[in-house]
Design a protein around this motif. Sequence first.
Motif, PDB file in Angstrom:
ATOM      1  N   SER A  92      15.495  -8.010  40.524  1.00 34.83           N
ATOM      2  CA  SER A  92      16.324  -8.789  41.446  1.00 34.83           C
ATOM      3  C   SER A  92      17.043  -7.882  42.435  1.00 34.83           C
ATOM      4  N   ILE A 116      15.816 -17.012  43.417  1.00 34.47           N
ATOM      5  CA  ILE A 116      14.478 -17.030  42.813  1.00 34.47           C
ATOM      6  C   ILE A 116      14.437 -16.225  41.525  1.00 34.47           C
ATOM      7  N   GLY A 134      16.525 -17.660  38.708  1.00 35.59           N
ATOM      8  CA  GLY A 134      16.215 -19.045  38.355  1.00 35.59           C
ATOM      9  C   GLY A 134      17.360 -20.006  38.600  1.00 35.59           C
ATOM     10  N   PRO A 173      15.735 -22.957  41.702  1.00 29.70           N
ATOM     11  CA  PRO A 173      14.893 -22.463  42.805  1.00 29.70           C
ATOM     12  C   PRO A 173      14.222 -23.567  43.606  1.00 29.70           C
ATOM     13  N   ARG A 174      13.692 -24.593  42.916  1.00 29.98           N
ATOM     14  CA  ARG A 174      12.993 -25.639  43.664  1.00 29.98           C
ATOM     15  C   ARG A 174      13.953 -26.434  44.540  1.00 29.98           C
ATOM     16  N   LEU A 214      14.659 -24.245  47.611  1.00 32.89           N
ATOM     17  CA  LEU A 214      13.486 -24.157  48.486  1.00 32.89           C
ATOM     18  C   LEU A 214      13.325 -25.424  49.318  1.00 32.89           C
ATOM     19  N   ALA A 272      12.856 -15.841  50.385  1.00 32.05           N
ATOM     20  CA  ALA A 272      12.528 -16.579  49.159  1.00 32.05           C
ATOM     21  C   ALA A 272      11.032 -16.483  48.862  1.00 32.05           C
ATOM     22  N   LEU A 278       9.318 -14.843  45.530  1.00 29.59           N
ATOM     23  CA  LEU A 278       8.400 -15.570  44.647  1.00 29.59           C
ATOM     24  C   LEU A 278       7.239 -14.685  44.201  1.00 29.59           C
ATOM     25  N   GLY A 309       8.774 -12.632  41.520  1.00 28.56           N
ATOM     26  CA  GLY A 309       9.395 -13.456  40.489  1.00 28.56           C
ATOM     27  C   GLY A 309       8.429 -14.335  39.730  1.00 28.56           C
ATOM     28  N   ARG A 310       7.269 -14.623  40.311  1.00 35.89           N
ATOM     29  CA  ARG A 310       6.294 -15.490  39.665  1.00 35.89           C
ATOM     30  C   ARG A 310       5.035 -14.731  39.257  1.00 35.89           C
ATOM     31  N   GLY A 353       7.706 -23.099  43.486  1.00 30.08           N
ATOM     32  CA  GLY A 353       8.875 -22.696  42.708  1.00 30.08           C
ATOM     33  C   GLY A 353       8.907 -23.253  41.301  1.00 30.08           C
ATOM     34  N   ASP A 357      10.470 -18.124  35.093  1.00 29.45           N
ATOM     35  CA  ASP A 357      11.522 -19.128  35.364  1.00 29.45           C
ATOM     36  C   ASP A 357      12.551 -19.083  34.269  1.00 29.45           C
TER      37      ASP A 357
END
Length: 426
Positions: A140, A281, A284, A287-288, A291, A329, A333, A336-337, A398, A425
């Motif tokens: 992060s 992100i 967590g 996030p959605r 976004l 963002a 992602l 982060g994903r 997200g 997440d």
Amino acid sequence: MNTSPQHSYRTGRGLDLLALASIILIACSLRPAASSLGPVLSEVNAAFALAEWQTGLLTALPGLIFAICGFIAVPFLKRLGLFRSLLFSCALIVVGVGTRAFVDGWLLFAGLTILALAGMSLGNVILPVFVKSRFPDRTSLAATAFTVSLGLGSMFPAFLTAPIAAQSDNWRVGLGVWALVPTCALVTWIVLKLARSIPSLDRSAEEAHGARPPRRHIYVSPKARYMAMFFGLQSVNAYVQFGWVPQIYRDAGIDPVLAGVMLTIVTFGGIPGGFLAPQIIMRGILPRFFLVTFAVSAVLGYLGLLLVPTTMPALWAIFLAYGGFAFPAALALITGRTTDVSITARTSAFVQSSGYVLAAIGPLAVGGLLGLSGGWSVPLWFMVAVSVLMGVTGYLAGSPGTVDEELASPEDRNAPAGRLGGTADR
């Protein structure tokens, strides 16, 4: 001072600060070749006696080169390794930015611009891999440094190139001075290598634990596809705003100076966005939801420009600026994903290359719609639709889970917990 058992690189407070400085300097080098050209484009046109198509080609080059070179970044990384890949990236930027300011022919100027953009494109894809591998427990922090520095690398050349050129009475100085940033990045990167503090990516974290990383193509992952669409749609927003927002305000009857201030407000959003979006992100924090709010804000900004552009013009610029939080963002992602650094690299290449194809097409589409319709109503409704789609794809991108999990074979999915590294997440 310690050595990581998984990646065989030295760590410690001083080395970590040096690695963070490398991220900041390299990220700051990944935009000036593009963002410094606009402020002195008139002088470049006059110096080389450019035709309209030549000027249009120069302004379209960033999106085109980012899309093309992004596809070769991962094979390049695999062949040369992390250190030499980013070394080559920085060297291309130094040579391209520093040399183009002194050439007399337009073809050579365009070729050196392409050289610098190619280096920037490689860095765009490969630097997130360094972020992920060098700071696995503090991603992060490193991702925030990366995204904020990208914003600074866009903003300062856009603001300072023209004043520097005016002060020196030479547009070449205004362009050439930005070679100092990648030069500093190059020196810092070499020092970090000499200190043996750059990870070796010969083996991923999963391989170190006896697991084989997924080999299926990245587009098999629905999450990667949604991330690519989200990145592309937010890129369309960004490039259209950089190219057309001042003209939209001026055509509405606003003073040219004030129209420039409105663009400044829009671009300044990249600084707080670079700080906040990666935290949302990576940690967590709904996030959605956030976004989607970026997309809603962009819709409100375009509707304001469409319906009442001269009423509270700064408010519409602020809405667009908050919508611009989508860019950091989208980058966050990618790290982060994903879990394994090899997947991070492949995802970064796929998402950015695919996205920049849209980035190259978007401004051209808006220009075409403007020419066909004779006004801003149709282009702005088009941008409202783009922003709505950005919200939908952002919500899907997200969602919980990782690209690694979606690429895993059935055998890997049935493996004991911990073999794939867990979900992003949190």
